[in-house]
Design a protein around this motif. Sequence first.
Motif, mmCIF file in Angstrom:
data_model
loop_
_atom_site.group_PDB
_atom_site.id
_atom_site.type_symbol
_atom_site.label_atom_id
_atom_site.label_comp_id
_atom_site.label_asym_id
_atom_site.label_seq_id
_atom_site.Cartn_x
_atom_site.Cartn_y
_atom_site.Cartn_z
ATOM 1 N N ALA A 1 46.973 16.912 38.841
ATOM 2 C CA ALA A 1 45.870 15.964 39.077
ATOM 3 C C ALA A 1 45.074 16.645 39.598
ATOM 4 O O ALA A 1 43.787 16.425 39.539
ATOM 5 N N ASP A 2 44.942 17.158 41.036
ATOM 6 C CA ASP A 2 44.456 18.381 41.135
ATOM 7 C C ASP A 2 43.083 18.829 40.755
ATOM 8 O O ASP A 2 42.031 18.615 40.629
ATOM 9 N N SER A 3 44.038 19.345 39.142
ATOM 10 C CA SER A 3 43.100 20.492 38.873
ATOM 11 C C SER A 3 42.249 19.163 37.552
ATOM 12 O O SER A 3 40.473 19.744 37.528
ATOM 13 N N GLN A 4 42.716 18.452 36.778
ATOM 14 C CA GLN A 4 41.818 17.577 37.022
ATOM 15 C C GLN A 4 40.865 16.712 37.204
ATOM 16 O O GLN A 4 39.462 16.624 36.689
ATOM 17 N N LEU A 5 41.211 16.562 38.251
ATOM 18 C CA LEU A 5 39.882 15.347 38.758
ATOM 19 C C LEU A 5 38.611 16.989 39.482
ATOM 20 O O LEU A 5 37.546 16.512 39.437
ATOM 21 N N LEU A 6 39.043 18.110 39.907
ATOM 22 C CA LEU A 6 38.559 18.928 40.795
ATOM 23 C C LEU A 6 37.434 19.852 38.809
ATOM 24 O O LEU A 6 36.305 19.303 38.996
ATOM 25 N N VAL A 7 38.079 19.675 37.885
ATOM 26 C CA VAL A 7 37.519 19.598 37.125
ATOM 27 C C VAL A 7 36.641 18.751 35.732
ATOM 28 O O VAL A 7 35.266 18.903 35.457
ATOM 29 N N GLY A 8 36.448 17.381 36.703
ATOM 30 C CA GLY A 8 36.116 15.940 36.474
ATOM 31 C C GLY A 8 34.295 16.430 37.207
ATOM 32 O O GLY A 8 33.921 15.743 36.425
ATOM 33 N N ALA A 9 35.014 16.394 38.424
ATOM 34 C CA ALA A 9 33.588 17.030 39.422
ATOM 35 C C ALA A 9 33.204 17.929 39.199
ATOM 36 O O ALA A 9 31.355 17.635 38.931
ATOM 37 N N SER A 10 32.941 19.205 38.348
ATOM 38 C CA SER A 10 32.227 19.672 37.974
ATOM 39 C C SER A 10 31.716 19.972 36.830
ATOM 40 O O SER A 10 30.407 19.861 36.675
ATOM 41 N N ALA A 11 31.850 18.583 36.003
ATOM 42 C CA ALA A 11 31.127 18.353 34.951
ATOM 43 C C ALA A 11 30.357 17.508 35.340
ATOM 44 O O ALA A 11 29.357 17.720 34.598
ATOM 45 N N PHE A 12 30.752 16.896 35.898
ATOM 46 C CA PHE A 12 29.106 15.651 36.659
ATOM 47 C C PHE A 12 28.174 16.482 37.644
ATOM 48 O O PHE A 12 26.909 16.225 37.115
ATOM 49 N N VAL A 13 28.550 17.463 38.691
ATOM 50 C CA VAL A 13 28.000 18.054 39.232
ATOM 51 C C VAL A 13 26.901 18.913 39.198
ATOM 52 O O VAL A 13 25.900 19.038 39.002
ATOM 53 N N ARG A 14 27.972 20.134 38.331
ATOM 54 C CA ARG A 14 27.298 21.240 37.270
ATOM 55 C C ARG A 14 26.471 21.176 36.425
ATOM 56 O O ARG A 14 24.857 21.824 36.196
ATOM 57 N N ASP A 15 27.370 20.624 35.593
ATOM 58 C CA ASP A 15 27.013 19.967 34.219
ATOM 59 C C ASP A 15 25.285 18.989 33.811
ATOM 60 O O ASP A 15 24.470 19.248 33.012
ATOM 61 N N ILE A 16 25.264 17.620 35.018
ATOM 62 C CA ILE A 16 24.630 16.858 34.580
ATOM 63 C C ILE A 16 23.962 16.861 35.981
ATOM 64 O O ILE A 16 22.853 16.732 35.560
ATOM 65 N N GLY B 1 27.317 33.990 34.210
ATOM 66 C CA GLY B 1 27.194 32.887 35.116
ATOM 67 C C GLY B 1 27.994 31.831 35.137
ATOM 68 O O GLY B 1 27.426 30.317 35.534
ATOM 69 N N SER B 2 28.616 31.276 33.471
ATOM 70 C CA SER B 2 28.864 30.142 33.496
ATOM 71 C C SER B 2 30.262 29.759 34.432
ATOM 72 O O SER B 2 31.344 30.552 35.299
ATOM 73 N N ILE B 3 30.080 28.512 34.816
ATOM 74 C CA ILE B 3 31.761 28.202 35.794
ATOM 75 C C ILE B 3 32.300 26.819 34.866
ATOM 76 O O ILE B 3 33.448 26.904 35.091
ATOM 77 N N THR B 4 31.503 26.496 33.917
ATOM 78 C CA THR B 4 32.568 25.064 32.796
ATOM 79 C C THR B 4 32.000 25.397 31.706
ATOM 80 O O THR B 4 31.712 26.322 31.333
ATOM 81 N N ILE B 5 33.410 24.639 31.162
ATOM 82 C CA ILE B 5 32.989 25.061 29.512
ATOM 83 C C ILE B 5 32.153 24.716 28.985
ATOM 84 O O ILE B 5 31.118 25.097 27.745
ATOM 85 N N PRO B 6 31.306 23.500 29.470
ATOM 86 C CA PRO B 6 29.819 23.291 28.636
ATOM 87 C C PRO B 6 28.681 24.042 29.329
ATOM 88 O O PRO B 6 27.600 24.539 28.522
ATOM 89 N N ASP B 7 28.949 24.840 30.135
ATOM 90 C CA ASP B 7 28.195 26.567 30.967
ATOM 91 C C ASP B 7 28.426 27.453 29.802
ATOM 92 O O ASP B 7 27.192 27.920 28.654
ATOM 93 N N ILE B 8 29.660 27.386 28.928
ATOM 94 C CA ILE B 8 30.217 28.907 28.400
ATOM 95 C C ILE B 8 29.497 27.873 26.532
ATOM 96 O O ILE B 8 28.800 28.975 25.836
ATOM 97 N N LEU B 9 29.585 26.528 26.303
ATOM 98 C CA LEU B 9 28.887 26.429 25.141
ATOM 99 C C LEU B 9 27.295 26.261 25.003
ATOM 100 O O LEU B 9 26.882 26.813 23.837
#
Length: 507
Positions: free
Chosen positions: A339-354, A107-115
């Motif tokens: 830029a769009d992908s980088q913006l989305l990855v940054g948002a996922s790191a905050f919302v999902r991971d933090i 159920g991992s969505i982000t790289i921090p999820d996987i780790l």
Amino acid sequence: MNTVEPIAIIILVLYLVGLLLIGFISSRKSSEGVTDFFLAGRNLSKWTVALSAVSSGRSAWLVLGVTGTAYATGLNAVWSVAGYIMVEVFMFFYVARRFRTYSEKTGSITIPDILETRFNDKKHLLRSVSACIIIFFMIAYVGSQLVAGGGAFASSMGVSTSTGMWLTAAILLAYTMLGGFHAVSKTDVIQAGFMFVSLVLLPTIAVIGLGGFGPILEAMHNEGGGFVSPFAFAFGAVIGLLGIGFGSPGNPHILVRYMSLKNVKEMRQAALISSFWNVLMGWGAVMIGLAGRAYFPDISMLPNEDREQIFLTLGSELLHPLFFGFLLVAVLAAIMSSADSQLLVGASAFVRDIYQKILGKDKEIPQKKLVFLSRITTVVFMGLALILAFTAQEFVFWMVLFAFGGLGACFGPALLLSFYWKGVSKQGVLWGMITGLITVILVKQQPQWTYVFLPDVKELLNTYFFGITYEAVPGFIVASVVTVIISLATKKPVNAKETVDSLNETA
């Protein structure tokens, strides 16, 4: 400022309107939950995944940077293309399937999820450190793309650079915030098409206009050195250019593409599509620079004597205004697709991971609330990127030069060892990420920051490491070595053998 025909501007405006329409149409699909918003529900086709991975990974560096390098150094530019192509072929054919399988299973969505899942990190240490690294790099990454977008709008539509930056931010924010990864991946496919056509069309027309390859070869021989032999560079310089590829295994905005494929059985086909696209676009960029040297033998013939202007200058010389409009779109597409992908990855790191996994770990947070927060976070991060772009342009340009390699050094060894080695430990991955980041920063910026306290790392590398000074290479190597050494001395996860064996069977 270049004078651009109205028809070229019309093409550009139609492209921008198309991006906004895709964002609006995709908004409903992205509103169900964070998996839909950040991974398109793991429901993308092989073509979308392959082309989206290629376009998001290249940015304006390919369209402007590689063409300019080939114009300035000739065939030596091949090394800068060969590095990332070889690594991404390896990643797509051998690693991507593991990403897709493991992320869905856990159920991992982000790289921090996987780790965190791989190492059963209940204290969230790996998640916290990796999320902070991602947010730091991604905001600066987006800031650099805004500066590049402002320049593209300024040269194409006659507006000021600051107005161009606001336009870039507004369009990016609109379709990314509305449509999430659904919109980002679909727009990336369109943008990959523009980049592909431009990088194939322009060198073909240039060669035909010259009457064949003869004038290009003559111009190359007149320059000599690296123009006629890719082996004219020193060994360290060649390895440094090849080392650009070390960034690919650790850049989250590329890796999430593997996790979004609908059918894991189609991964090999996606790999073939991606590899073909990468090779043709890379060679097209090199050929534009070489042909440009035949048309403009002296750099003083280019605007502001800027070698990175060869793409648009050659296009304005050879193409009808209608087709030149496609070149303008290609430059902007290269910028926005990253830029769009980088913006989305940054948002996922905050919302999902933090927010969801650390601050709200004991709460049941509704999925629609998380999607709403993701959209708000996207706006906030774009605001931070704009502040950086307007107030610290030198810092932003410095950041983009080493961010790709920095992310590769932080996450590349950690992820590859996690998927292939049973003996890797949580402490090994943690200290590998930290030392990889520190090494990259020291090699890139050490004399200004820590010269008083440490020997000059770059000088040591130049003297004892074959002159290899591109920071991604020593960063990746140091991170790998530290991860292995500390893993050998620390406790492994209890389920490590079962996890790796399962991935081996899947692969």
